[in-house]
Design an enzyme around this catalytic site. Structure first.
Site, short mmCIF file in Angstrom:
data_model
loop_
_atom_site.label_atom_id
_atom_site.label_comp_id
_atom_site.label_asym_id
_atom_site.label_seq_id
_atom_site.Cartn_x
_atom_site.Cartn_y
_atom_site.Cartn_z
N ALA A 117 13.96 49.24 27.82
CA ALA A 117 15.16 49.10 28.65
C ALA A 117 15.92 50.42 28.71
CB ALA A 117 16.04 47.99 28.10
N CYS A 118 15.91 51.17 27.62
CA CYS A 118 16.64 52.44 27.56
C CYS A 118 16.06 53.49 28.49
CB CYS A 118 16.63 52.98 26.13
SG CYS A 118 17.43 51.91 24.95
N THR A 119 14.77 53.42 28.76
CA THR A 119 14.13 54.42 29.60
C THR A 119 13.61 53.82 30.90
OG1 THR A 119 12.00 54.10 28.48
CG2 THR A 119 13.44 55.85 27.63
#
Length: 92
Positions: A13-15
């Site tokens: 989700a962060c990338t």
């Protein structure tokens, strides 16, 4: 394509807005190739045990039937996936 009824992502989700491999998987020692071939599932507090079982069984049916886990097994055995010569590689 065999799991089109399941919410799944090919990255963290962060990338999600980049093509970078998961820094978590890389931190655990996975190389770029293996990290790029990972998939992520989101499980929330409202998911039921039956839903988790459904996804697990669906993955077994889809992936084990087509040899998809072969790359994981190769990496687990220490084979450097970057050195593997794949069928049709280099053919144009």
């Amino acid at each position: 394509m065999g799991i089109n009824d399941i919410a799944v992502s090919s990255g963290s989700a962060c990338t999600s807005a980049t093509l970078e491999p998961s820094y978590v998987l890389k931190g655990l020692g996975a190389g770029d190739d293996l990290a790029h071939s990972s998939i992520r599932f989101g499980i929330g507090r409202f998911n039921t045990e039956a839903e988790v079982d459904y996804v697990a069984n669906k993955l077994i049916d889809v992936f084990c039937g087509c040899g998809t886990f072969a790359l994981y097994e190769m990496a687990k055995e220490g084979i450097d996936l970057k050195t593997v010569k794949w069928a049709g590689e280099g053919a144009h």
